[in-house]
Write a protein that holds these residues in place. Structure first.
Motif, PDB file in Angstrom:
ATOM      1  N   ILE A 455       0.833  -1.205   0.000  1.00  0.00           N
ATOM      2  CA  ILE A 455       0.000   0.000   0.000  1.00  0.00           C
ATOM      3  C   ILE A 455       0.865   1.252   0.000  1.00  0.00           C
ATOM      4  N   GLY A 456       1.961   1.235   0.774  1.00  0.00           N
ATOM      5  CA  GLY A 456       2.872   2.380   0.757  1.00  0.00           C
ATOM      6  C   GLY A 456       3.477   2.610  -0.613  1.00  0.00           C
ATOM      7  N   MET A 458       2.037   1.796  -3.462  1.00  0.00           N
ATOM      8  CA  MET A 458       0.970   2.328  -4.301  1.00  0.00           C
ATOM      9  C   MET A 458       0.760   3.813  -4.060  1.00  0.00           C
ATOM     10  N   CYS A 459       0.894   4.244  -2.806  1.00  0.00           N
ATOM     11  CA  CYS A 459       0.704   5.667  -2.502  1.00  0.00           C
ATOM     12  C   CYS A 459       1.850   6.524  -3.027  1.00  0.00           C
ATOM     13  N   SER A 460       2.992   5.897  -3.324  1.00  0.00           N
ATOM     14  CA  SER A 460       4.159   6.665  -3.770  1.00  0.00           C
ATOM     15  C   SER A 460       4.233   6.836  -5.280  1.00  0.00           C
ATOM     16  N   ARG A 462       2.716   7.517  -9.239  1.00  0.00           N
ATOM     17  CA  ARG A 462       1.785   8.394  -9.940  1.00  0.00           C
ATOM     18  C   ARG A 462       1.661   7.959 -11.393  1.00  0.00           C
ATOM     19  N   PRO A 467      -1.991  10.985  -8.511  1.00  0.00           N
ATOM     20  CA  PRO A 467      -1.740   9.916  -7.533  1.00  0.00           C
ATOM     21  C   PRO A 467      -2.458   8.628  -7.927  1.00  0.00           C
ATOM     22  N   TYR A 468      -1.724   7.514  -7.838  1.00  0.00           N
ATOM     23  CA  TYR A 468      -2.273   6.234  -8.290  1.00  0.00           C
ATOM     24  C   TYR A 468      -3.430   5.773  -7.416  1.00  0.00           C
ATOM     25  N   THR A 469      -3.439   6.179  -6.148  1.00  0.00           N
ATOM     26  CA  THR A 469      -4.489   5.718  -5.230  1.00  0.00           C
ATOM     27  C   THR A 469      -5.670   6.675  -5.161  1.00  0.00           C
ATOM     28  N   GLY A 473      -6.573   8.123  -1.690  1.00  0.00           N
ATOM     29  CA  GLY A 473      -5.495   8.898  -1.111  1.00  0.00           C
ATOM     30  C   GLY A 473      -4.826   9.723  -2.213  1.00  0.00           C
ATOM     31  N   PRO A 474      -4.959  11.047  -2.190  1.00  0.00           N
ATOM     32  CA  PRO A 474      -5.712  11.829  -1.194  1.00  0.00           C
ATOM     33  C   PRO A 474      -7.219  11.594  -1.289  1.00  0.00           C
ATOM     34  N   TYR A 498      -9.749  14.445  -9.343  1.00  0.00           N
ATOM     35  CA  TYR A 498      -8.290  14.282  -9.445  1.00  0.00           C
ATOM     36  C   TYR A 498      -7.768  14.583 -10.850  1.00  0.00           C
TER      37      TYR A 498
END
Length: 525
Positions: A455-456, A458-460, A462, A467-469, A473-474, A498
């Motif tokens: 998950i971390g 995925m959040c990093s 793009r 952002p991929y998530t 997130g956001p 987004y």
């Protein structure tokens, strides 16, 4: 041998005219020889010379790509029109006049550069050259039999909805998109990539809807891509994707025209590659891979239920074997007593630990899956089904694996097929082996640590700056109307936040189709 000056003085006009004709003929032959030398070893290259009025002409084409009947009809039509208008064209003939007057509606274009003429000829067009005029006329005579006709998509089948799919012809693909979107802002920007293949690539978007920042980033990446050969859109992904060292697909791939059009009207862009039936849409977020075109052709309650099934299937395909190994190895107290006794009795005489047993079955199924894909269509499904049944039954009877392991591997494999996009199922297959190993090493703790790292990661990442998530997130609550749930279409009034579209509202006049409520007097307003 030098010309006699006396002869030149006696008949200066005749001599000058004769020498001019000789020079013109030499230039004309030299011009044609350049093309002959370029394709000297191509047996399917053709040159046909003829006269058009008082002009020497030649037609160049490849017999393997051009339609001979169409070429003959277009040339005959052009010659008929030319002779009808020869008084106007004979003295001051230009290529543009010939296209406009003698070849109207024939799909012709004037090209001055010789290298561009060669490229157009290699793409299946016929080239008309006229003595004394620089450049040539490109005539569209591509044989339609060299391309697959429009068929139902093979990788993204649906029950309700359009049955058309993209083909390998870029012209057909552009037409499939243009026919569905009649918006005047729909644009196709052309790029030519591949030093050896000169593949045509189009960037599609709707002006005024797409984010200019996303569009500019796509242009930069396509301009920087310098492949030597480009045969499919999948090859282009490696040149334009944000991050290659990731198991997750960062670009959405589809062969459905309605899916591409849906992304375009939402504010995304699409990339079409000549020769590929798969179109790329950008930017891409993780939730895109759980949505299908059919979701918008079914009632919203059914579509919402199916989406929950897809998310659940992804989790099963990702975690089920790892959870089983963790529970059997480290957390047996979490298993009901009756089920634990059943599993223990099945594993009593097995020679391998549960991790080795799971790896053997997973690798065996991956081999069967790959064999079923590569085998001929007539026997591929049979090999997969029969092979799985025979090997699974034989492995249980031989005491190599347990019955419960066969059930877990089979359910995991079936769940991986639920994803509407094949790229995501490949990612879950790859991540499953990593989580399975962590579960064998550290139980549920290892599985949870693996999920946190995933998950971390995925959040990093793009996709073209998005952002991929997103929109998890956001977090953006308004965008969740079409993520986990699928609200009624009349409620989906805005484009995803987004994407930051210049035109965020897509259907301001949509309203509830239900009849208005009755007033207290019993009458409807």
């Amino acid at each position: 041998m030098a010309a006699d000056p006396v002869e030149a003085q006696q008949a200066p006009e005749s001599f000058r005219e004769r020498m001019t004709n000789v020079d013109a003929a030499a230039i004309w032959n030299e011009r044609l020889n350049k093309y002959r030398n370029t394709f000297v070893q191509s047996a399917d290259f053709r040159i046909n010379q003829f006269r058009l009025g008082n002009k020497e002409c030649a037609v160049l084409w490849f017999a393997s790509m051009a339609d001979q009947a169409v070429l003959s009809d277009k040339l005959q039509h052009a010659m008929d029109n030319f002779f009808q208008q020869k008084e106007e064209l004979q003295d001051n003939l230009t290529l543009e006049e010939l296209c406009n007057r003698a070849m109207p509606g024939a799909g012709c274009a004037v090209e001055r550069d010789q290298s561009r003429l060669i490229d157009e000829c290699l793409r299946g067009k016929a080239i008309l050259l006229i003595d004394g005029l620089e450049g040539g006329i490109c005539i569209g005579v591509v044989n339609s039999n060299t391309y697959r006709q429009v068929e139902e998509p093979s990788t993204q089948t649906i029950i309700k909805g359009p049955k058309e799919g993209f083909t390998e012809s870029i012209d057909i693909n552009l037409g499939l998109v243009r026919r569905r979107i009649t918006h005047p802002g729909l644009c196709f920007e052309k790029f030519v990539l591949g030093s050896d293949t000169s593949t045509t690539v189009y960037l599609a978007f709707i002006q005024g809807i797409v984010n200019p920042g996303i569009l500019e980033e796509a242009r930069k990446r396509l301009a920087k891509a310098k492949p030597n050969a480009l045969f499919d859109s999948g090859m282009l992904e490696d040149y334009i994707v944000d991050k290659t060292l990731t198991p997750f697909p960062l670009i959405y791939t589809t062969e459905r025209p309605d899916g591409v059009c849906g992304h375009l009207v939402s504010g995304k862009a699409a990339i079409l590659v000549d020769g590929s039936p798969f179109v790329l849409t950008i930017p891409t977020v993780f939730s895109d891979f759980f949505q299908s075109s059919e979701d918008y052709y079914q009632p919203f309650l059914i579509s919402t239920f199916v989406r929950f099934i897809r998310y659940l299937s992804f989790l099963i395909a990702l975690l089920f074997p790892a959870i089983y190994i963790s529970a059997i190895t480290y957390h047996m107290e979490l298993i009901p007593t009756e089920l634990l006794f059943t599993i223990s009795s099945q594993r009593e005489n097995l020679p391998f630990p549960v991790f080795v047993e799971a790896m053997l079955m997973e690798i065996t199924f991956e081999i069967l899956r790959e064999a079923g894909v590569r085998m001929p269509r007539a026997v591929g499904p049979t090999v997969s089904i029969v092979g799985g049944l025979v090997i699974g039954t034989a492995a249980v009877e031989a005491g190599i694996v347990s019955n419960i392991m066969v059930i877990i591997v089979a359910l995991t494999a079936i769940s991986s097929f639920v994803s509407p996009i094949y790229n995501l199922s490949v990612s879950s297959r790859l991540l499953r082996f990593g989580l399975l190993t962590l579960g064998a090493l550290a139980g549920f703790y290892g599985v949870m640590m693996g999920m946190m790292v995933m998950i971390g990661h995925m959040c990093s990442i793009r996709s073209f700056g998005v952002p991929y998530t997103a929109p998890f997130g956001p977090l953006n609550i308004k965008d969740h109307e079409d993520i986990l749930l699928r609200f009624p279409l009349w409620l989906l009034k805005k484009r995803p936040a987004y994407l930051q579209s210049p035109s965020p509202v897509k259907q301001p006049d949509a309203h509830n189709p239900s009849p208005p409520k009755k007033k207290k007097g019993g009458q409807r307003p």
